[in-house]
Every structure is written in C-alpha cells, then in structure tokens.
Design a protein around this motif. Structure first.
Motif, PDB file in Angstrom:
ATOM      1  N   CYS A  30       9.028   9.033   3.530  1.00  0.00           N
ATOM      2  CA  CYS A  30       9.591   8.718   2.209  1.00  0.00           C
ATOM      3  C   CYS A  30       9.742   9.974   1.362  1.00  0.00           C
ATOM      4  O   CYS A  30       9.021  10.942   1.530  1.00  0.00           O
ATOM      5  N   TYR A  31      10.657   9.873   0.425  1.00  0.00           N
ATOM      6  CA  TYR A  31      10.700  10.816  -0.679  1.00  0.00           C
ATOM      7  C   TYR A  31       9.842  10.194  -1.762  1.00  0.00           C
ATOM      8  O   TYR A  31       9.934   8.997  -2.038  1.00  0.00           O
ATOM      9  N   ILE A  32       8.983  10.992  -2.381  1.00  0.00           N
ATOM     10  CA  ILE A  32       8.005  10.444  -3.318  1.00  0.00           C
ATOM     11  C   ILE A  32       8.162  11.136  -4.667  1.00  0.00           C
ATOM     12  O   ILE A  32       8.330  12.358  -4.751  1.00  0.00           O
ATOM     13  N   HIS A  33       8.094  10.344  -5.707  1.00  0.00           N
ATOM     14  CA  HIS A  33       8.136  10.859  -7.069  1.00  0.00           C
ATOM     15  C   HIS A  33       7.017  10.168  -7.841  1.00  0.00           C
ATOM     16  O   HIS A  33       6.733   8.992  -7.633  1.00  0.00           O
ATOM     17  N   PHE A  34       6.367  10.907  -8.739  1.00  0.00           N
ATOM     18  CA  PHE A  34       5.263  10.360  -9.530  1.00  0.00           C
ATOM     19  C   PHE A  34       5.635  10.332 -11.004  1.00  0.00           C
ATOM     20  O   PHE A  34       6.367  11.181 -11.491  1.00  0.00           O
ATOM     21  N   GLY A  35       5.076   9.367 -11.671  1.00  0.00           N
ATOM     22  CA  GLY A  35       5.167   9.262 -13.112  1.00  0.00           C
ATOM     23  C   GLY A  35       3.899   8.576 -13.595  1.00  0.00           C
ATOM     24  O   GLY A  35       3.039   8.200 -12.808  1.00  0.00           O
ATOM     25  N   GLU A  36       3.797   8.411 -14.886  1.00  0.00           N
ATOM     26  CA  GLU A  36       2.639   7.689 -15.418  1.00  0.00           C
ATOM     27  C   GLU A  36       2.969   7.129 -16.790  1.00  0.00           C
ATOM     28  O   GLU A  36       3.858   7.607 -17.491  1.00  0.00           O
ATOM     29  N   ASP A  37       2.260   6.091 -17.145  1.00  0.00           N
ATOM     30  CA  ASP A  37       2.260   5.602 -18.515  1.00  0.00           C
ATOM     31  C   ASP A  37       0.792   5.459 -18.907  1.00  0.00           C
ATOM     32  O   ASP A  37      -0.088   5.978 -18.231  1.00  0.00           O
ATOM     33  N   GLU A  38       0.501   4.755 -19.978  1.00  0.00           N
ATOM     34  CA  GLU A  38      -0.885   4.705 -20.455  1.00  0.00           C
ATOM     35  C   GLU A  38      -1.828   3.951 -19.518  1.00  0.00           C
ATOM     36  O   GLU A  38      -3.020   4.229 -19.483  1.00  0.00           O
ATOM     37  N   LYS A  39      -1.324   3.001 -18.710  1.00  0.00           N
ATOM     38  CA  LYS A  39      -2.199   2.198 -17.848  1.00  0.00           C
ATOM     39  C   LYS A  39      -2.008   2.441 -16.357  1.00  0.00           C
ATOM     40  O   LYS A  39      -2.882   2.132 -15.567  1.00  0.00           O
ATOM     41  N   TYR A  40      -0.859   3.007 -15.973  1.00  0.00           N
ATOM     42  CA  TYR A  40      -0.532   3.071 -14.549  1.00  0.00           C
ATOM     43  C   TYR A  40      -0.083   4.461 -14.112  1.00  0.00           C
ATOM     44  O   TYR A  40       0.531   5.195 -14.889  1.00  0.00           O
ATOM     45  N   TRP A  41      -0.381   4.774 -12.841  1.00  0.00           N
ATOM     46  CA  TRP A  41       0.309   5.843 -12.136  1.00  0.00           C
ATOM     47  C   TRP A  41       1.551   5.168 -11.567  1.00  0.00           C
ATOM     48  O   TRP A  41       1.463   4.101 -10.976  1.00  0.00           O
ATOM     49  N   LEU A  42       2.682   5.748 -11.743  1.00  0.00           N
ATOM     50  CA  LEU A  42       3.923   5.170 -11.223  1.00  0.00           C
ATOM     51  C   LEU A  42       4.363   5.973 -10.003  1.00  0.00           C
ATOM     52  O   LEU A  42       4.601   7.174 -10.092  1.00  0.00           O
ATOM     53  N   VAL A  43       4.442   5.294  -8.876  1.00  0.00           N
ATOM     54  CA  VAL A  43       4.813   5.945  -7.620  1.00  0.00           C
ATOM     55  C   VAL A  43       6.158   5.385  -7.188  1.00  0.00           C
ATOM     56  O   VAL A  43       6.326   4.183  -7.033  1.00  0.00           O
ATOM     57  N   TYR A  44       7.113   6.285  -7.016  1.00  0.00           N
ATOM     58  CA  TYR A  44       8.447   5.910  -6.566  1.00  0.00           C
ATOM     59  C   TYR A  44       8.568   6.314  -5.099  1.00  0.00           C
ATOM     60  O   TYR A  44       8.432   7.500  -4.767  1.00  0.00           O
ATOM     61  N   LEU A  45       8.787   5.347  -4.239  1.00  0.00           N
ATOM     62  CA  LEU A  45       8.939   5.604  -2.808  1.00  0.00           C
ATOM     63  C   LEU A  45      10.372   5.314  -2.396  1.00  0.00           C
ATOM     64  O   LEU A  45      10.859   4.203  -2.576  1.00  0.00           O
ATOM     65  N   GLN A  46      11.041   6.309  -1.867  1.00  0.00           N
ATOM     66  CA  GLN A  46      12.383   6.081  -1.336  1.00  0.00           C
ATOM     67  C   GLN A  46      12.375   6.464   0.133  1.00  0.00           C
ATOM     68  O   GLN A  46      12.147   7.629   0.486  1.00  0.00           O
ATOM     69  N   PRO A  47      12.604   5.488   1.004  1.00  0.00           N
ATOM     70  CA  PRO A  47      12.574   5.779   2.448  1.00  0.00           C
ATOM     71  C   PRO A  47      13.635   6.807   2.842  1.00  0.00           C
ATOM     72  O   PRO A  47      14.736   6.811   2.311  1.00  0.00           O
ATOM     73  N   LYS A  48      13.285   7.665   3.783  1.00  0.00           N
ATOM     74  CA  LYS A  48      14.243   8.647   4.303  1.00  0.00           C
ATOM     75  C   LYS A  48      15.221   7.974   5.259  1.00  0.00           C
ATOM     76  O   LYS A  48      16.353   8.397   5.376  1.00  0.00           O
ATOM     77  N   GLU A  49      14.773   6.945   5.932  1.00  0.00           N
ATOM     78  CA  GLU A  49      15.638   6.149   6.812  1.00  0.00           C
ATOM     79  C   GLU A  49      16.026   4.882   6.049  1.00  0.00           C
ATOM     80  O   GLU A  49      16.011   4.880   4.836  1.00  0.00           O
ATOM     81  N   ASN A  50      16.280   3.776   6.715  1.00  0.00           N
ATOM     82  CA  ASN A  50      16.695   2.550   6.039  1.00  0.00           C
ATOM     83  C   ASN A  50      15.702   1.395   6.079  1.00  0.00           C
ATOM     84  O   ASN A  50      16.100   0.274   5.835  1.00  0.00           O
ATOM     85  N   PRO A  51      14.407   1.589   6.376  1.00  0.00           N
ATOM     86  CA  PRO A  51      13.486   0.445   6.327  1.00  0.00           C
ATOM     87  C   PRO A  51      13.354  -0.093   4.906  1.00  0.00           C
ATOM     88  O   PRO A  51      13.693   0.569   3.938  1.00  0.00           O
ATOM     89  N   SER A  52      12.818  -1.290   4.805  1.00  0.00           N
ATOM     90  CA  SER A  52      12.725  -1.922   3.485  1.00  0.00           C
ATOM     91  C   SER A  52      11.674  -1.238   2.618  1.00  0.00           C
ATOM     92  O   SER A  52      10.626  -0.815   3.082  1.00  0.00           O
ATOM     93  N   VAL A  53      11.977  -1.138   1.345  1.00  0.00           N
ATOM     94  CA  VAL A  53      11.073  -0.519   0.378  1.00  0.00           C
ATOM     95  C   VAL A  53       9.816  -1.359   0.220  1.00  0.00           C
ATOM     96  O   VAL A  53       8.718  -0.837   0.054  1.00  0.00           O
ATOM     97  N   GLU A  54       9.950  -2.693   0.304  1.00  0.00           N
ATOM     98  CA  GLU A  54       8.802  -3.578   0.150  1.00  0.00           C
ATOM     99  C   GLU A  54       7.761  -3.302   1.228  1.00  0.00           C
ATOM    100  O   GLU A  54       6.556  -3.339   0.983  1.00  0.00           O
ATOM    101  N   ASN A  55       8.226  -3.036   2.446  1.00  0.00           N
ATOM    102  CA  ASN A  55       7.307  -2.730   3.531  1.00  0.00           C
ATOM    103  C   ASN A  55       6.522  -1.460   3.211  1.00  0.00           C
ATOM    104  O   ASN A  55       5.316  -1.396   3.432  1.00  0.00           O
ATOM    105  N   PHE A  56       7.183  -0.443   2.672  1.00  0.00           N
ATOM    106  CA  PHE A  56       6.500   0.795   2.322  1.00  0.00           C
ATOM    107  C   PHE A  56       5.499   0.576   1.192  1.00  0.00           C
ATOM    108  O   PHE A  56       4.448   1.193   1.171  1.00  0.00           O
ATOM    109  N   GLN A  57       5.817  -0.299   0.264  1.00  0.00           N
ATOM    110  CA  GLN A  57       4.877  -0.564  -0.821  1.00  0.00           C
ATOM    111  C   GLN A  57       3.621  -1.254  -0.300  1.00  0.00           C
ATOM    112  O   GLN A  57       2.511  -0.932  -0.729  1.00  0.00           O
ATOM    113  N   ALA A  58       3.778  -2.173   0.635  1.00  0.00           N
ATOM    114  CA  ALA A  58       2.609  -2.831   1.237  1.00  0.00           C
ATOM    115  C   ALA A  58       1.782  -1.816   2.020  1.00  0.00           C
ATOM    116  O   ALA A  58       0.540  -1.808   1.926  1.00  0.00           O
ATOM    117  N   LEU A  59       2.443  -0.962   2.773  1.00  0.00           N
ATOM    118  CA  LEU A  59       1.726   0.081   3.510  1.00  0.00           C
ATOM    119  C   LEU A  59       1.040   1.058   2.558  1.00  0.00           C
ATOM    120  O   LEU A  59      -0.069   1.520   2.816  1.00  0.00           O
TER     121      LEU A  59
END
Length: 127
Positions: A30-59
């Motif tokens: 995945c390509y990964i990007h980070f962000g944050e707000d007051e309560k959460y770390w925000l992780v953006y996962l974008q697959p390099k291939e075409n698998p589903s994003v939901e699968n990567f979030q569960a993993l």
C-alpha cells in the motif's frame, strides 16, 4: 494521487509507535499517508495493486493488535533483558592482567602443586 477514506485509530488505545510499526508491514502492498485529529490517528491506505481497501483495513486492524501486544511485551520484559545483557557483559570481561604474567603465575602454581603431589607421604608424616 488520491487516497481512500481514512482509517481512524484511537489515540487513547494505540501509541504512535504501534501505528507506525503496523503501517510499516504494509509498505510493500500500500501507499500510506498519516493524519490526525484530536481523538484519532488517521491512516490512509491505498493499495498498489487492485485488492479491496476494506480487506487492507481489516488486515491493518489485526496488525495494530499484533504490534500493540509486542509493545506491551517489550515494556514488561525490558528490565529482565537489561539484567541479562548486563550479566552477559560482566561475565565476558577481558582479563586485565598482562598475558605473560598470567601464564607465569599459572605455571608456578602448577609447579607448586606438582611438588606437593610428588613428595613421599611417609617422609612428610613420620614422627
């Protein structure tokens, strides 16, 4: 490059080190990007291939749990590891005496013990 919907990670539940280590496991997929707000770390996962994003979030959730347990174990065993390392280093200290003097001392002590062994017992113990 557009990133997918952020994956929120509670700051109160996971330390930043844990989030980074979990993300590191996904760098090859995945390509990964980070962000944050007051309560959460925000992780953006974008697959390099075409698998589903939901699968990567569960993993990623599973990897967060794994890294959190590793961190707790690391903290709980830190003092034991330090003690073991200190003991190993202390028992492997290099002898500071000069090697020639040490060999001479060993040879002299061997000679003395041989002299004691080779003496006639009756000559030593006759009265």
């Amino acid at each position: 490059m557009s990133f997918c919907k952020p994956f929120p990670v509670l700051k109160t539940m996971f330390r930043p080190e844990v989030v980074l280590k979990a993300a590191y496991q996904f760098l090859d997929r995945c390509y990964i990007h980070f962000g944050e707000d007051e309560k959460y770390w925000l992780v953006y996962l974008q697959p390099k291939e075409n698998p589903s994003v939901e699968n990567f979030q569960a993993l990623f959730e599973n990897e967060l749990l794994l890294q959190a347990v590793r961190y707790v174990t690391y903290q709980q065993t830190k003092s034991l590891r330090e003690i073991l390392l200190a003991r190993a280093m202390a028992t492997s200290m290099i002898d500071q005496t000069e090697p020639l003097k040490r060999v001479e001392q060993e040879e002299n002590s061997e000679k003395d013990s041989l002299r004691d062994i080779l003496q006639d017992w009756y000559a030593l113990h006759e009265e």
